[in-house]
Design a protein around this motif. Sequence first.
Motif, PDB file in Angstrom:
ATOM      1  N   SER A   1      -0.600   0.619 -18.047  1.00 28.53           N
ATOM      2  CA  SER A   1       0.691   1.303 -18.186  1.00 28.53           C
ATOM      3  C   SER A   1       0.998   1.580 -19.655  1.00 28.53           C
ATOM      4  CB  SER A   1       1.807   0.449 -17.576  1.00 28.53           C
ATOM      5  OG  SER A   1       1.948  -0.752 -18.299  1.00 28.53           O
TER       6      SER A   1
ATOM      7  N   TYR B   1       1.023   1.142 -12.180  1.00 23.44           N
ATOM      8  CA  TYR B   1       1.641   1.970 -13.202  1.00 23.44           C
ATOM      9  C   TYR B   1       0.595   2.579 -14.140  1.00 23.44           C
ATOM     10  CZ  TYR B   1       6.489   0.647 -12.206  1.00 23.44           C
ATOM     11  OH  TYR B   1       7.729   0.488 -11.617  1.00 23.44           O
ATOM     12  N   ASP B   2      -0.569   2.927 -13.615  1.00 22.33           N
ATOM     13  CA  ASP B   2      -1.622   3.506 -14.453  1.00 22.33           C
ATOM     14  C   ASP B   2      -1.155   4.791 -15.130  1.00 22.33           C
ATOM     15  OD1 ASP B   2      -3.182   1.461 -13.710  1.00 22.33           O
ATOM     16  OD2 ASP B   2      -4.685   2.617 -12.616  1.00 22.33           O
ATOM     17  N   ASN B   3      -1.311   4.836 -16.475  1.00 25.52           N
ATOM     18  CA  ASN B   3      -0.965   6.016 -17.282  1.00 25.52           C
ATOM     19  C   ASN B   3       0.484   6.465 -17.076  1.00 25.52           C
ATOM     20  OD1 ASN B   3      -3.648   6.242 -18.315  1.00 25.52           O
ATOM     21  ND2 ASN B   3      -4.255   7.149 -16.346  1.00 25.52           N
ATOM     22  N   GLU B   4       1.346   5.509 -16.763  1.00 25.74           N
ATOM     23  CA  GLU B   4       2.759   5.810 -16.525  1.00 25.74           C
ATOM     24  C   GLU B   4       3.618   4.900 -17.403  1.00 25.74           C
ATOM     25  OE1 GLU B   4       5.932   5.629 -12.781  1.00 25.74           O
ATOM     26  OE2 GLU B   4       3.768   5.483 -12.419  1.00 25.74           O
ATOM     27  N   GLU B   5       4.698   5.442 -17.945  1.00 28.12           N
ATOM     28  CA  GLU B   5       5.566   4.630 -18.786  1.00 28.12           C
ATOM     29  C   GLU B   5       6.321   3.613 -17.931  1.00 28.12           C
ATOM     30  OE1 GLU B   5       9.214   4.979 -22.042  1.00 28.12           O
ATOM     31  OE2 GLU B   5       8.371   6.794 -21.136  1.00 28.12           O
ATOM     32  N   PHE B   6       6.282   2.367 -18.371  1.00 30.26           N
ATOM     33  CA  PHE B   6       6.950   1.296 -17.632  1.00 30.26           C
ATOM     34  C   PHE B   6       8.257   0.934 -18.325  1.00 30.26           C
ATOM     35  CE2 PHE B   6       7.694  -3.284 -16.856  1.00 30.26           C
ATOM     36  CZ  PHE B   6       7.880  -3.218 -15.481  1.00 30.26           C
TER      37      PHE B   6
ATOM     38  N   GLN C   1      13.098   0.906 -10.893  1.00 31.85           N
ATOM     39  CA  GLN C   1      12.605   1.060  -9.526  1.00 31.85           C
ATOM     40  C   GLN C   1      12.556  -0.287  -8.825  1.00 31.85           C
ATOM     41  OE1 GLN C   1       8.984   3.166 -10.913  1.00 31.85           O
ATOM     42  NE2 GLN C   1       9.570   4.788  -9.505  1.00 31.85           N
TER      43      GLN C   1
END
Length: 225
Positions: free
Chosen positions: A158, A134-139, A121
């Motif tokens: 993240s 990017y909280d609780n999201e795969e980076f 992104q």
Amino acid sequence: MKKTRNVLWGIVLVALGLIFGLNALEITDINIFFNGWWTLFIIIPCFIDLFKDSDKTGNIIGLIIGIVLFLCCQDLFEFELAWKLMIPVILVIIGLSFIFKDTLNIKVRKEINKLNKNETQEYCATFGGQKVNYDNEEFKGCTLSAVFGGVECDLRESIIKDDAVINVCAVFGGVDILVPKDVKVKVTSTPLFGGVTNKVKKTKDKDVKTIYVNATCIFGGVDIK
């Protein structure tokens, strides 16, 4: 590196304290206000900051400028000639840093090139600010651009399953990158009157994932913490 810098600053302060104290007791008569004494405010910080993990191009330029000005104040060099040579010398140093950057960081550069093949992104702030969370999201990596603006990328909450790269471009702007505690951070940068500051503590754990920061800074800065 940080311990070395602290020791050097400690030595400088102790030396100043001893000089002031011995002069006050009339044991010595050391004149600290010699011709060009003010150049030490350029020379000493630039020299000590050479022991930082961040890019050293700006500190090398500052150190050379400080030394040349000191020599001019001591009548060992002409001010007129110094000003004529200032820009050419700065350009040569910056050029050399561009040439040898990839050579000195060849392993990091290879890994970044491999990771950059993945789709990531992109976020850009121009004459404004943007906050990326990017909280609780795969980076899996991203590209951050700040042009006369600022970007904050928060990765502290993240999910990082694999190594990732953050490509950064800061032009008259700033980028803050907040990383989790359980990662390594490796930096490669191309600075032009700017730079990258990496405040992340090094870890000896070989199993943690690595975040690579590939930065270009033109009158801008990147702060990793």
